[in-house]
Design a protein around this motif. Structure first.
Motif, mmCIF file in Angstrom:
data_model
loop_
_atom_site.group_PDB
_atom_site.id
_atom_site.type_symbol
_atom_site.label_atom_id
_atom_site.label_comp_id
_atom_site.label_asym_id
_atom_site.label_seq_id
_atom_site.Cartn_x
_atom_site.Cartn_y
_atom_site.Cartn_z
ATOM 1 N N HIS A 82 0.829 -1.212 0.000
ATOM 2 C CA HIS A 82 0.000 0.000 0.000
ATOM 3 C C HIS A 82 0.864 1.264 0.000
ATOM 4 N N ASP A 83 2.004 1.207 0.689
ATOM 5 C CA ASP A 83 2.904 2.368 0.755
ATOM 6 C C ASP A 83 4.285 1.973 0.239
ATOM 7 N N LYS A 84 4.349 1.371 -0.973
ATOM 8 C CA LYS A 84 5.601 0.808 -1.457
ATOM 9 C C LYS A 84 6.688 1.851 -1.707
ATOM 10 N N HIS A 85 6.330 3.089 -1.911
ATOM 11 C CA HIS A 85 7.340 4.118 -2.133
ATOM 12 C C HIS A 85 7.656 4.903 -0.856
ATOM 13 N N LYS A 86 7.049 4.493 0.234
ATOM 14 C CA LYS A 86 7.186 5.252 1.474
ATOM 15 C C LYS A 86 8.413 4.843 2.284
ATOM 16 N N PHE A 87 8.749 3.535 2.262
ATOM 17 C CA PHE A 87 9.803 3.013 3.127
ATOM 18 C C PHE A 87 11.077 2.709 2.360
ATOM 19 N N SER A 88 12.167 2.706 3.093
ATOM 20 C CA SER A 88 13.454 2.327 2.520
ATOM 21 C C SER A 88 13.469 0.829 2.213
ATOM 22 N N ASN A 89 14.008 0.461 1.067
ATOM 23 C CA ASN A 89 14.061 -0.956 0.683
ATOM 24 C C ASN A 89 14.893 -1.772 1.668
ATOM 25 N N THR A 90 15.961 -1.151 2.157
ATOM 26 C CA THR A 90 16.816 -1.854 3.133
ATOM 27 C C THR A 90 16.048 -2.150 4.414
ATOM 28 N N ASP A 91 15.308 -1.160 4.914
ATOM 29 C CA ASP A 91 14.540 -1.355 6.146
ATOM 30 C C ASP A 91 13.413 -2.354 5.943
ATOM 31 N N VAL A 92 12.795 -2.340 4.772
ATOM 32 C CA VAL A 92 11.737 -3.319 4.489
ATOM 33 C C VAL A 92 12.304 -4.730 4.491
ATOM 34 N N THR A 93 13.483 -4.879 3.879
ATOM 35 C CA THR A 93 14.121 -6.206 3.840
ATOM 36 C C THR A 93 14.443 -6.700 5.240
ATOM 37 N N ILE A 94 14.996 -5.820 6.065
ATOM 38 C CA ILE A 94 15.332 -6.208 7.441
ATOM 39 C C ILE A 94 14.074 -6.582 8.217
ATOM 40 N N THR A 95 12.981 -5.844 8.001
ATOM 41 C CA THR A 95 11.727 -6.164 8.693
ATOM 42 C C THR A 95 11.208 -7.528 8.274
ATOM 43 N N PHE A 96 11.280 -7.825 6.977
ATOM 44 C CA PHE A 96 10.872 -9.151 6.504
ATOM 45 C C PHE A 96 11.733 -10.246 7.149
ATOM 46 N N ILE A 97 13.034 -9.986 7.269
ATOM 47 C CA ILE A 97 13.934 -10.961 7.905
ATOM 48 C C ILE A 97 13.529 -11.200 9.351
ATOM 49 N N LEU A 98 13.195 -10.121 10.069
ATOM 50 C CA LEU A 98 12.769 -10.245 11.471
ATOM 51 C C LEU A 98 11.472 -11.038 11.582
ATOM 52 N N LEU A 99 10.527 -10.775 10.658
ATOM 53 C CA LEU A 99 9.253 -11.484 10.700
ATOM 54 C C LEU A 99 9.415 -12.964 10.377
ATOM 55 N N VAL A 100 10.177 -13.246 9.324
ATOM 56 C CA VAL A 100 10.416 -14.648 8.947
ATOM 57 C C VAL A 100 11.171 -15.358 10.067
ATOM 58 N N GLY A 101 12.161 -14.665 10.659
ATOM 59 C CA GLY A 101 12.910 -15.253 11.765
ATOM 60 C C GLY A 101 12.015 -15.566 12.951
ATOM 61 N N ALA A 102 11.085 -14.644 13.273
ATOM 62 C CA ALA A 102 10.170 -14.872 14.392
ATOM 63 C C ALA A 102 9.266 -16.071 14.138
ATOM 64 N N ILE A 104 9.898 -18.635 12.075
ATOM 65 C CA ILE A 104 10.717 -19.851 12.075
ATOM 66 C C ILE A 104 11.046 -20.271 13.503
ATOM 67 N N LEU A 105 11.376 -19.315 14.356
ATOM 68 C CA LEU A 105 11.669 -19.636 15.759
ATOM 69 C C LEU A 105 10.446 -20.230 16.450
ATOM 70 N N GLU A 106 9.260 -19.700 16.148
ATOM 71 C CA GLU A 106 8.039 -20.238 16.742
ATOM 72 C C GLU A 106 7.778 -21.664 16.255
ATOM 73 N N LEU A 107 7.943 -21.902 14.946
ATOM 74 C CA LEU A 107 7.700 -23.230 14.390
ATOM 75 C C LEU A 107 8.730 -24.231 14.905
ATOM 76 N N TYR A 108 9.977 -23.795 14.992
ATOM 77 C CA TYR A 108 11.024 -24.690 15.499
ATOM 78 C C TYR A 108 10.763 -25.040 16.967
ATOM 79 N N SER A 109 10.306 -24.060 17.741
ATOM 80 C CA SER A 109 9.955 -24.327 19.130
ATOM 81 C C SER A 109 8.822 -25.337 19.215
ATOM 82 N N ALA A 110 7.837 -25.217 18.283
ATOM 83 C CA ALA A 110 6.718 -26.163 18.278
ATOM 84 C C ALA A 110 7.199 -27.581 17.976
ATOM 85 N N VAL A 111 8.147 -27.704 17.036
ATOM 86 C CA VAL A 111 8.704 -29.021 16.702
ATOM 87 C C VAL A 111 9.425 -29.605 17.917
#
Length: 664
Positions: A288-308, A310-317
C-alpha cells in the motif's frame, strides 16, 4: 585529529540499529539450536558458544532498544513531533527486540545462578517495556504500521514475561518454599506396576521427578521407592535415570515449567497468532505504501518477521518431540500419536561421557601445551594443561553393568541380612577413611590403582580376559574420580585437603624426569618427598608459624600413602584387586550421594556427569544413603565378597576389549 572520519560516523549512525537487530536475531537462532544440545553434548565448543550467545543476547537487544529510543527522541525534538517513514519502520523493530529479550524456549538460564537473578530480569522487563512503550507513543502517527506495532508489542511482552516467571520458578528460594506443598503417597512411590517399553519408561521418569526433584535438589531426606530392584532390566533403569535427569534439566534451564501447562499453551497460541497476523498484514502495508519506506529497512523487517515465525515453528517441533509431550500423550491415551511423532525425536538424553585424568600420564608430560610461554604470561597454562590431560571416554554398558550389579547385590544382601562367608578378607587398617577424608582417599587410591595397574599389567593379562576387563573398569572409575577432583572439586570437596595440596603434588611430579610409567611407579616415593619439601617451603613463605593442616598433609604424603602402597604390594594379585575394586565400588556411590543436589544439577548443563546418574540410581532406585557404605573392607565382609563373583558372569561383560582400555 579525528579517529573516525565524518563519512564513517555517518555510516555507523545509519547502520548501527540495523546491524544490532540482525545480530540480536542471529543470537536467538544460535540459542534455540544449541541451547538444548548442551543437555546431551559434552563438547567444550558448544558450552563456549552458548555462553557467549547467552551473555550477548540481552546486551545486544538492550543496546538496540537504546539506539531506537535515542533516534525517535532526536527526530521528535528536531521536527516537533513529526515522524517520517524512515523513522517509523525502524521504530517498528522495538517489539521484536522485546521478543528476543524473552529468549527461546530451550534456554532461560545458562547456569543455576541465573535463576537467582530473576528480580534483575523483572526490573529489566519493566525498564525495557517502558522504553518500547515510549518508542510506540513517540512514533505513533495513526498509520497501519502503528497497529502492527501494537500487536507485536503484546507478543514481545508475553515472551519476556514468560522468561521472568520461569526464572523465578526455578530459583532455589521458590523451590524451597514449594517443597512443603509436595505430598508423597505410597501409590506415588510404587513403580512395580509399569512396563519396560519406551512410553512407560518416560512416564516412570516423569513421576520420579515430580516426587523427588525438589527434595533431591535441596538434599532433603526422601522416602524409599517401593519397587522390586530385580524386576526391571539394567537398560530400563538407566533409561529411567536419563529421562528423569532430562526432566530435571528442563525444569531448571528451560521454559518447560510454563510451556507444558494450560496457561503456557494458551500464551503460546496467542504469541504465534499475533506474530503470524503481523507477518501476513505487513506485506499488505508495504504494498500500500511501497514508495514510502526504505528498501533496506523493508528487507530487514521481513527478515525479522520470517525469523520470528521460524523460531516459533522450530519451538513447536521441539515441544512435539520432547519427552514431556510424550508423557502427556501417554496420560491421555494417545499412543498412536506418539508413534507418529517418533521421526522428530532424538534418542540422546545426555552425553554418556566420563572424562579421565591420570596422574601418571601427567607426570610423563605426554601432551605438552602449544606456546607454553605465551599461555604462562596469560596465566592460562595450568588451567589449560589440566583440560588437555582430561580425556573424554564414552561410557560402555559393561561399566554400568558392574556398578549396577554390585549395588543391587549389596542392597539384597543388606536387606536379607546375609551372614558373611568365612573367607572374608582380613587386611590391616590402611589409615584411610573415605567417609571422613574423601578427597585424600580419592588421591591415595587413584595413585595406588594407577601404580598397581601399571606394575601388574602382564600378570593381569595372564589371569584371564574377565579379570583384565574387571581391572580396566576399576581403573576407569579411578581416573574419573581423580578427574572430578582436579577439574570439578566442588562435586567431591569435603575440606580434607587444602588448596595447595593437589597443585603441589602436580608441580612436584613435573620436577622429576621419568623415562617410562614403570619408572614413575618405582620412584613414587621420590615424588612424595619432593611434594613434602614443596609444602614446607610454601609454608615458610606464607607464615612463620606451624600449620596443622600442612602437617597433616606431610603425614599423609610421607606415611599414609606409602603404607597403602606397601599393604597392597603384600597381597596376592587377586586379593589385591579385590580390595581395590571393593574400595572404588563403595567410594564411587558414596561420593555421588554425598555431593550436593545443587552441584549435580549444575553439571546437567554441560552434558551431565556419570556421578549424577550413579547418585540417582543409588539413592532413588535402590534406596541407599551415605550411611550404607563402609570405609574399610574388614568392616564390610558381606559387600567385599560380592566383588569377585561378578567375574563368574562372562555373558554380562561381552564387549570388545578395546572398549575398556583404561589408558589415557
Amino acid at each position: 585529529m579525528e579517529l573516525f572520519s565524518s563519512s564513517m560516523r555517518k555510516l555507523w549512525k545509519e547502520w548501527n540499529l540495523r546491524v544490532s537487530v540482525l545480530l540480536s536475531l542471529a543470537l536467538q537462532i544460535i540459542l534455540i539450536t544449541l541451547g538444548n544440545r548442551r543437555k546431551h553434548n559434552h563438547k567444550l565448543w558448544i558450552s563456549i558458544v552458548v555462553w557467549c550467545a547467552y551473555l550477548s543476547a540481552d546486551v545486544v537487544a538492550t543496546f538496540a532498544l537504546g539506539i531506537s529510543t535515542n533516534n525517535v527522541s532526536e527526530i521528535y525534538d528536531k521536527k516537533c513531533g513529526s515522524m517520517d517513514a524512515n523513522t517509523e519502520l525502524p521504530a517498528f523493530w522495538a517489539p521484536f527486540l522485546l521478543l528476543h529479550l524473552g529468549g527461546p524456549d530451550t534456554i532461560t538460564a545458562y547456569a543455576l545462578e541465573d535463576n537467582e537473578l530473576w528480580l534483575r530480569h523483572f526490573l529489566g522487563l519493566a525498564i525495557q517495556t517502558g522504553m518500547a512503550i515510549y518508542i510506540f507513543i513517540t512514533a505513533w502517527i495513526g498509520s497501519h504500521l502503528s497497529i502492527l506495532y501494537l500487536l507485536m508489542f503484546v507478543a514481545g511482552l508475553i515472551k519476556y514475561g514468560e522468561r521472568t516467571w520461569v526464572l523465578r520458578k526455578a530459583s532455589i528460594k521458590t523451590i524451597r518454599e514449594s517443597i512443603v506443598d509436595v505430598g508423597i503417597s505410597s501409590s506415588d512411590l510404587d513403580l512395580t506396576g509399569f512396563g519396560q517399553d519406551e512410553g512407560y519408561t518416560l512416564f516412570d521418569a516423569y513421576r520420579l521427578v515430580r516426587i523427588y526433584f525438589r527434595p533431591l535438589f535441596l538434599n532433603f531426606k526422601v522416602p524409599m521407592l517401593v519397587t522390586n530392584i530385580t524386576s526391571t532390566t539394567l537398560e530400563h533403569r538407566f533409561q529411567i535415570i536419563e529421562a528423569a535427569l532430562g526432566f530435571m534439566y528442563d525444569n531448571l534451564y528451560t521454559k518447560a515449567p510454563l510451556l507444558y501447562t494450560r496457561r503456557g499453551l494458551e500464551l503460546r497460541v496467542i504469541t504465534f497468532f499475533l506474530t503470524s497476523s503481523v507477518s501476513v498484514l505487513f506485506p499488505v502495508v508495504v504494498i500500500h505504501d511501497k514508495h514510502k519506506f526504505s528498501n533496506t529497512d523493508v528487507t530487514i523487517t521481513f527478515i525479522l518477521l520470517v525469523g520470528a515465525i521460524i523460531l516459533e515453528l522450530y519451538s513447536a517441533v521441539l515441544v512435539l518431540s520432547s519427552d514431556r509431550f510424550h508423557v502427556w500423550l501417554i496420560e491421555h491415551g494417545k499412543l498412536s500419536s506418539m508413534k507418529a511423532l517418533e521421526c522428530f525425536r532424538t534418542q540422546n538424553r545426555w552425553s554418556n561421557n566420563m572424562s579421565q585424568f591420570s596422574l601418571l600420564s601427567f607426570i610423563m608430560k605426554e601432551k605438552p601445551l602449544p606456546c607454553p610461554n605465551i599461555l604462562k604470561h596469560l596465566c592460562l597454562d595450568k588451567k589449560l594443561e589440566k583440560q588437555r590431560y582430561a580425556a573424554d571416554m564414552e561410557i560402555h554398558n559393561n561399566l554400568k553393568t558392574l556398578i549396577f550389579l554390585y549395588l543391587q547385590e549389596k542392597a539384597i544382601a543388606q536387606r536379607a541380612q546375609i551372614p558373611p562367608r568365612v573367607d572374608s578378607i582380613d587386611v590391616g587398617h590402611m589409615g584411610l577413611n573415605f567417609t571422613e577424608e574423601l578427597e585424600k582417599s580419592i588421591l591415595a587410591w587413584h595413585v595406588a590403582t594407577d601404580i598397581r595397574y601399571e606394575l601388574d599389567e602382564e600378570d593381569v593379562k595372564r589371569h584371564g580376559h574377565a579379570f583384565e576387563l574387571h581391572c580396566g573398569l576399576i581403573c576407569q572409575i579411578s581416573r574419573y574420580m581423580f578427574y572430578l577432583m582436579v577439574l570439578h572439586p566442588n562435586m567431591i570437596s569435603d575440606g580434607s585437603m587444602n588448596q595447595i595440596t593437589l597443585p603441589s603434588i602436580l608441580l612436584a611430579a613435573r620436577s622429576l624426569e621419568f623415562t617410562s610409567k614403570i619408572e614413575a611407579c618405582q620412584r613414587f616415593n621420590e615424588l612424595l618427598t619432593i611434594s613434602e619439601t614443596y609444602l614446607y617451603r610454601r609454608r615458610l613463605v606464607q607464615s612463620e608459624g606451624e600449620n596443622d593442616n600442612d602437617n597433616d598433609i606431610k603425614i599423609f604424603l610421607k606415611n599414609r600413602l606409602p603404607k597403602l602402597l606397601r599393604t597392597l604390594s603384600q597381597q596376592a594379585l587377586e586379593e589385591r584387586w579385590k580390595i581395590i575394586s571393593w574400595t572404588w565400588l563403595e567410594m564411587f556411590p558414596y561420593a555421588a550421594i554425598k555431593c550436593r543436589g545443587i552441584q549435580h544439577a549444575q553439571h546437567l548443563k554441560n552434558g551431565g556427569e556419570f556421578l549424577t546418574h550413579v547418585w540417582f540410581m543409588a539413592s532413588v532406585l535402590i534406596g541407599f544413603t551415605h550411611e550404607d557404605f563402609t570405609p574399610h573392607p574388614s568392616a564390610d565382609p558381606i559387600s567385599i565378597n560380592l566383588v569377585m563373583p561378578l567375574l563368574k558372569r562372562p555373558h554380562l561383560f561381552d564387549f570388545p576389549e578395546e572398549a575398556t582400555n583404561p589408558q589415557v
